[in-house]
Scaffold this motif. Sequence first.
Motif, PDB file in Angstrom:
ATOM      1  N   GLY A  48      -8.660 -30.440 -12.828  1.00 59.10           N
ATOM      2  CA  GLY A  48      -9.909 -29.969 -13.429  1.00 59.10           C
ATOM      3  C   GLY A  48     -10.451 -30.898 -14.482  1.00 59.10           C
ATOM      4  N   SER A  49      -9.591 -31.710 -15.105  1.00 61.14           N
ATOM      5  CA  SER A  49     -10.032 -32.634 -16.153  1.00 61.14           C
ATOM      6  C   SER A  49     -10.599 -33.920 -15.593  1.00 61.14           C
ATOM      7  CB  SER A  49      -8.862 -32.952 -17.090  1.00 61.14           C
ATOM      8  OG  SER A  49      -8.376 -31.766 -17.693  1.00 61.14           O
ATOM      9  N   MET A  50     -10.398 -34.156 -14.305  1.00 66.63           N
ATOM     10  CA  MET A  50     -10.923 -35.377 -13.708  1.00 66.63           C
ATOM     11  C   MET A  50     -12.434 -35.268 -13.500  1.00 66.63           C
ATOM     12  SD  MET A  50      -8.034 -36.310 -10.857  1.00 66.63           S
ATOM     13  CE  MET A  50      -6.360 -36.707 -11.320  1.00 66.63           C
ATOM     14  N   ALA A  51     -13.068 -36.416 -13.463  1.00 66.70           N
ATOM     15  CA  ALA A  51     -14.512 -36.434 -13.240  1.00 66.70           C
ATOM     16  C   ALA A  51     -14.835 -35.948 -11.831  1.00 66.70           C
ATOM     17  CB  ALA A  51     -15.045 -37.850 -13.443  1.00 66.70           C
ATOM     18  N   GLU A  52     -16.097 -35.557 -11.625  1.00 67.31           N
ATOM     19  CA  GLU A  52     -16.494 -35.020 -10.325  1.00 67.31           C
ATOM     20  C   GLU A  52     -16.331 -36.048  -9.217  1.00 67.31           C
ATOM     21  OE1 GLU A  52     -20.382 -33.428 -10.436  1.00 67.31           O
ATOM     22  OE2 GLU A  52     -19.917 -31.888 -11.920  1.00 67.31           O
ATOM     23  N   ASN A  53     -16.561 -37.344  -9.555  1.00 67.11           N
ATOM     24  CA  ASN A  53     -16.462 -38.386  -8.534  1.00 67.11           C
ATOM     25  C   ASN A  53     -15.109 -39.094  -8.557  1.00 67.11           C
ATOM     26  OD1 ASN A  53     -16.800 -39.590 -10.975  1.00 67.11           O
ATOM     27  ND2 ASN A  53     -18.396 -41.032 -10.336  1.00 67.11           N
ATOM     28  N   ALA A  54     -14.113 -38.475  -9.216  1.00 64.34           N
ATOM     29  CA  ALA A  54     -12.794 -39.096  -9.284  1.00 64.34           C
ATOM     30  C   ALA A  54     -12.132 -39.064  -7.906  1.00 64.34           C
ATOM     31  CB  ALA A  54     -11.928 -38.358 -10.300  1.00 64.34           C
ATOM     32  N   GLN A  55     -11.276 -40.047  -7.670  1.00 69.98           N
ATOM     33  CA  GLN A  55     -10.569 -40.151  -6.398  1.00 69.98           C
ATOM     34  C   GLN A  55      -9.085 -40.337  -6.659  1.00 69.98           C
ATOM     35  OE1 GLN A  55     -12.331 -43.347  -4.195  1.00 69.98           O
ATOM     36  NE2 GLN A  55     -14.276 -42.288  -3.893  1.00 69.98           N
ATOM     37  N   ILE A  56      -8.273 -39.779  -5.787  1.00 66.52           N
ATOM     38  CA  ILE A  56      -6.825 -39.966  -5.872  1.00 66.52           C
ATOM     39  C   ILE A  56      -6.336 -40.463  -4.520  1.00 66.52           C
ATOM     40  CG2 ILE A  56      -6.497 -38.227  -7.661  1.00 66.52           C
ATOM     41  CD1 ILE A  56      -5.573 -36.306  -5.526  1.00 66.52           C
ATOM     42  N   ASP A  57      -5.122 -40.991  -4.532  1.00 68.11           N
ATOM     43  CA  ASP A  57      -4.536 -41.550  -3.321  1.00 68.11           C
ATOM     44  C   ASP A  57      -4.386 -40.465  -2.244  1.00 68.11           C
ATOM     45  OD1 ASP A  57      -3.032 -43.814  -1.980  1.00 68.11           O
ATOM     46  OD2 ASP A  57      -1.511 -42.224  -1.980  1.00 68.11           O
ATOM     47  N   ASP A  58      -4.624 -40.850  -1.000  1.00 70.19           N
ATOM     48  CA  ASP A  58      -4.541 -39.885   0.103  1.00 70.19           C
ATOM     49  C   ASP A  58      -3.159 -39.270   0.218  1.00 70.19           C
ATOM     50  OD1 ASP A  58      -7.165 -40.321   0.685  1.00 70.19           O
ATOM     51  OD2 ASP A  58      -6.790 -41.729   2.334  1.00 70.19           O
ATOM     52  N   ASP A  59      -2.139 -40.090   0.021  1.00 69.14           N
ATOM     53  CA  ASP A  59      -0.782 -39.559   0.119  1.00 69.14           C
ATOM     54  C   ASP A  59      -0.518 -38.545  -0.987  1.00 69.14           C
ATOM     55  OD1 ASP A  59       1.986 -39.587   1.164  1.00 69.14           O
ATOM     56  OD2 ASP A  59       2.433 -40.426  -0.818  1.00 69.14           O
ATOM     57  N   LEU A  60      -0.967 -38.855  -2.223  1.00 73.76           N
ATOM     58  CA  LEU A  60      -0.804 -37.925  -3.330  1.00 73.76           C
ATOM     59  C   LEU A  60      -1.610 -36.647  -3.081  1.00 73.76           C
ATOM     60  CD1 LEU A  60       0.260 -37.255  -6.143  1.00 73.76           C
ATOM     61  CD2 LEU A  60      -1.712 -38.472  -7.107  1.00 73.76           C
ATOM     62  N   PHE A  61      -2.796 -36.800  -2.536  1.00 75.25           N
ATOM     63  CA  PHE A  61      -3.629 -35.637  -2.207  1.00 75.25           C
ATOM     64  C   PHE A  61      -2.893 -34.705  -1.240  1.00 75.25           C
ATOM     65  CE2 PHE A  61      -6.589 -33.447   0.559  1.00 75.25           C
ATOM     66  CZ  PHE A  61      -7.549 -32.955  -0.310  1.00 75.25           C
ATOM     67  N   ASP A  62      -2.299 -35.284  -0.210  1.00 73.34           N
ATOM     68  CA  ASP A  62      -1.582 -34.465   0.776  1.00 73.34           C
ATOM     69  C   ASP A  62      -0.372 -33.778   0.163  1.00 73.34           C
ATOM     70  OD1 ASP A  62      -3.400 -35.195   2.707  1.00 73.34           O
ATOM     71  OD2 ASP A  62      -2.196 -36.868   3.450  1.00 73.34           O
ATOM     72  N   ARG A  63       0.332 -34.497  -0.721  1.00 73.38           N
ATOM     73  CA  ARG A  63       1.520 -33.897  -1.349  1.00 73.38           C
ATOM     74  C   ARG A  63       1.125 -32.726  -2.255  1.00 73.38           C
ATOM     75  NH1 ARG A  63       4.467 -38.287  -4.519  1.00 73.38           N
ATOM     76  NH2 ARG A  63       5.919 -36.554  -4.907  1.00 73.38           N
ATOM     77  N   ILE A  64       0.062 -32.913  -3.042  1.00 70.40           N
ATOM     78  CA  ILE A  64      -0.419 -31.813  -3.898  1.00 70.40           C
ATOM     79  C   ILE A  64      -0.824 -30.627  -3.031  1.00 70.40           C
ATOM     80  CG2 ILE A  64      -2.219 -31.110  -5.524  1.00 70.40           C
ATOM     81  CD1 ILE A  64      -2.260 -33.987  -6.550  1.00 70.40           C
ATOM     82  N   HIS A  65      -1.518 -30.953  -1.959  1.00 71.64           N
ATOM     83  CA  HIS A  65      -2.014 -29.908  -1.058  1.00 71.64           C
ATOM     84  C   HIS A  65      -0.858 -29.090  -0.489  1.00 71.64           C
ATOM     85  CE1 HIS A  65      -5.455 -29.013   1.969  1.00 71.64           C
ATOM     86  NE2 HIS A  65      -5.077 -27.969   1.307  1.00 71.64           N
ATOM     87  N   GLN A  66       0.151 -29.774   0.010  1.00 75.09           N
ATOM     88  CA  GLN A  66       1.287 -29.082   0.617  1.00 75.09           C
ATOM     89  C   GLN A  66       2.060 -28.260  -0.411  1.00 75.09           C
ATOM     90  OE1 GLN A  66       1.887 -28.833   3.853  1.00 75.09           O
ATOM     91  NE2 GLN A  66       0.059 -30.090   4.220  1.00 75.09           N
ATOM     92  N   ALA A  67       2.229 -28.813  -1.604  1.00 73.22           N
ATOM     93  CA  ALA A  67       2.971 -28.090  -2.641  1.00 73.22           C
ATOM     94  C   ALA A  67       2.242 -26.809  -3.052  1.00 73.22           C
ATOM     95  CB  ALA A  67       3.179 -28.994  -3.853  1.00 73.22           C
ATOM     96  N   MET A  68       0.936 -26.896  -3.231  1.00 72.09           N
ATOM     97  CA  MET A  68       0.177 -25.720  -3.663  1.00 72.09           C
ATOM     98  C   MET A  68       0.074 -24.678  -2.544  1.00 72.09           C
ATOM     99  SD  MET A  68      -0.426 -26.162  -6.829  1.00 72.09           S
ATOM    100  CE  MET A  68       1.207 -26.906  -6.810  1.00 72.09           C
ATOM    101  N   LEU A  69       0.074 -25.130  -1.305  1.00 72.12           N
ATOM    102  CA  LEU A  69       0.079 -24.173  -0.196  1.00 72.12           C
ATOM    103  C   LEU A  69       1.369 -23.356  -0.187  1.00 72.12           C
ATOM    104  CD1 LEU A  69      -1.479 -26.235   2.744  1.00 72.12           C
ATOM    105  CD2 LEU A  69      -2.479 -24.271   1.592  1.00 72.12           C
ATOM    106  N   VAL A  70       2.451 -23.979  -0.639  1.00 74.67           N
ATOM    107  CA  VAL A  70       3.713 -23.246  -0.751  1.00 74.67           C
ATOM    108  C   VAL A  70       3.675 -22.285  -1.936  1.00 74.67           C
ATOM    109  CG1 VAL A  70       6.185 -23.475  -1.164  1.00 74.67           C
ATOM    110  CG2 VAL A  70       5.020 -25.076   0.362  1.00 74.67           C
TER     111      VAL A  70
END
Length: 983
Positions: A136-158
């Motif tokens: 939430g603290s990142m800017a609206e146009n901020a980008q993160i690594d695709d691999d990190l995005f997938d890991r965050i996604h999978q962890a939060m889905l759990v």
Amino acid sequence: MTADSEMDIKEAFLRAQKGHNNKAKLVASLNSRYNKLEDKTLFHEEFVHYLKYAMIVYKREPTVENIIEFVARFATSFLSPPKTEEEEQQEEEEEEDEEDDHPFLSFIFNFLLESHKASSHAVRFRVCQLINKLLGSMAENAQIDDDLFDRIHQAMLVRVTDKFPNVRIQAALAMTRLQQPKDSDCPTINAYMLILENDTNAEVRRAVLSCIAMSPRTLPKVLKRTRDIKENVRKLAYQVLADKVHIKALTIAQRVTLLQQGLRDTSETVKEMVFFSPAAGLLDVENCADTALETLKAIFRGTLTEELLQNRAQLDDRKLIPVDSLSCENVLYWRALCEFLKAQRDDGEEMLEQVLPDAATYADFLYRYLKVVPLLTEEQRADFNQLELVMTKEFISQQLIHLIGCLDTNEEGGRKRVLSVLQEMLALPQTPSSLVSLLTEKLLTLIPDDHRRIQTVAEIISDVREPIMEASAPMDENMSRRHQVQLAEVKVSIMEAKQTLEDSIAAQDFSRAAELKDSITELENRRNQILQEVQESSQPADKEIRTEKNDPETLLRCLTMCAELLKQMGIKTRIGPTISALMSSLVLPSIANAHPAVRNMAVVCLGTCTLHSRELAKAHMVLLLQIAQLDEVKIRISALRAIVDLLLLFGFQLLSETAANLTALNSKSPDRREEDAPAAEEKGDAPEDTAQSILVMLSEFLDSEVSDLRTETAEGLAKLMYTGRISSAKMFSRLVLLWYNPVTEDDTRLRHCLGVFFQLYARESRAHQEVVEEGFLPTVRTLMNAPATSPLAEVDVNNVVELLEVCVHDYLAVRICGEMLKDPTAPEVRLYTKTLSNLELSGDGTVKKDLLTLLQQLVQVVKDRISLRGLEKMICQLADSKEQGELLSPSALQPLDVNADEAAADDPSKSTKRAKRGTAEESLRSQIGQEAEQEAESSEESDGENVPESVPQLRPSRRAKTAALEKTKLDLNTLINQEANVS
């Protein structure tokens, strides 16, 4: 550089706990030190070390929250500030290889993702909270690594499936920026929709509502939350619709449904939020007049009186809307405003005079408008444009007729003028049938006396049914005979010519066919000339005669007026000669009419009329029963309503004199009758099979595939059972199974009716509780034995048990114990044990003694360990301390479980532990304490972090907040100072 410009990590964490410290300075100081370090590894390790002290605290302490906020701000401080579009394009052109993720931010994310599976729910909660704040603290146009995005996604889905609601809330909020609304199979949106449907915690549902992206897939789920069981969830759902959904995204039906639900909500805060939702926008007032009317009145309640009068409809100097300006919208607004002011009583009377003329003026205005409403023929109804125009005029006419109820009719002249207009409009054949019922209703409200009402309506029905016609004078007999001979000769010639024409065409003699065609035309002209001479020769007569009309439209109009009259009559008003004449000349003959609408209205009249006379009810009960079984669905429902009303009013004693006539109805097999036909409580002198015959019919209707008939039957049976006319455990069980049956899931009216009935039935009397007791076990058996192909196999038996265990406890407990003793190894024993633990027993001496005896017997024979623990709890609750030692002695409880004994033989440690466990009472107490602890932990309430509040709260003063913080403040300094050797 001062000491504050470069701060060590420990000092930063110590200062960050205090809310008054400037976190921006702390972040800048620590950032400066971090940037000067060549080896960042030690910094990372030390930073995480101090962070762990905060992450093990589950309670929302202010000091911990300050640290979490500080960590999020520090981790995202390394990101470059937001850039304009021009700067982004220029940077992309100059350098495309630069990495977006800072090493420290990547390190924090990796640490959190590695910790999200921790056994401590506090750690899991803080992990999800930190990930939420970082993203939430990142800017609206901020980008993160695709691999990190997938890991965050999978962890939060759990984590959105975590046991603790607070963890699920933070995980759901953390996935807000991971949504991809354009992806038809986005995992985040799929998880959100699943949570909205199934999560039992209201705060979790609110969290998802606050962050879910709106799309055609998610809109139905959000709409469904407007019917949530929790008030704050419903309000937030309306708020989300108001903020995120355009009015054009909702269909008219969806807008109407939202308004109907919202305006009828039990919460005032939800009602207020309804007007901000897109549902309060454009409505098709012709198809949802009631909803639009209710909406307008609700808006008027929040509007100042002066504004109401300024925004009144387009009224002229006469306080009328000009006929040319009448529309569906402004006439409905006019009606809503007048009815709202009328409801204000004395305060609204003066204002009502400013928006509505006197009764006589309005009556003339109404008469002029109704006179020009066209009556379409069948051919004209095929033209959609003409049909739409007439429907609009009829709608406007309905609203104008409703306004009669707002007129001041105390003045005799105005009241008589209104009555005259209504009578004349009812007698006119041009008046549309859709207005007849409303016109009759308003007419009867102006006539207080029932006898005068009957006389007035009977006269109107007579004028409509037998209108006055002018009689024609008879022609001269010789002239009439000559015209008949000439007409017959011409008709014969036409028939012969047509036959010859067909032969010529068949022989392909087309010239002869053309001649014959001209000859036929001349003969038809001659026939028309003779008919005209016959018409001209007839002379008008001086007298008038009445001719009876029996066409369906006339009969339906008369029956509608009769039905409205019977409905408005007092129940104690007896059937006089006038009503008897209407019954014999109009109602009963129409029962056999070929037109379904006429038959239906005749059945309504018959059923309503029989309520005023017991003798009339006895005479026509058989006829109503036959109609309920044999006619069309709509007519059967009308007959069924009449039957239920008669049984409610007169009871089953009504059948005492009609038993012989009802034997024909009982065509079912004895087995079916024995199974489905419960006994009636009030049979009087009526034979038992007479009441059973009716109840067999009603029972069969419950199995009908026609939902309307099934619903009407269930509602009727619920009324009969609630009033005590029927007392049947089997019928009660049938209604319970019908309510839970997935087949009736879409039948809202059925579910609502039975839901209210079940809440009130057992509380009404002890006799009703006995019915529930008797119906409990048969209902459970039916569900437990339902085959896999049956819809009842999908029903949750525990849910049904929770419904039935309300208000009936002592004797139900005895019944359940008896059922368990029949087969202690049955799979439903565990269900029965759970039911016993939920019952609230009165402690009556006799019942208590019997129940303790049964429970002691059950403890000896039941093998299931969970069931045994439940039975032991029951004994401890019922018995006093002296009795517990006797009833629950180790010797009495020793042969508990064969499997447990075998397991103890395999494991000597378990056997020793079992032998040393002491008294059964101590064991039970420890078990109860552990279970209560586990239950409290798993059912811990969520605090709704970052979820929009449904009700704004007043902010406390700064002094009050400071005092509260001092009382609850948790200081981490002691823990941190213990690690003095940390570098």
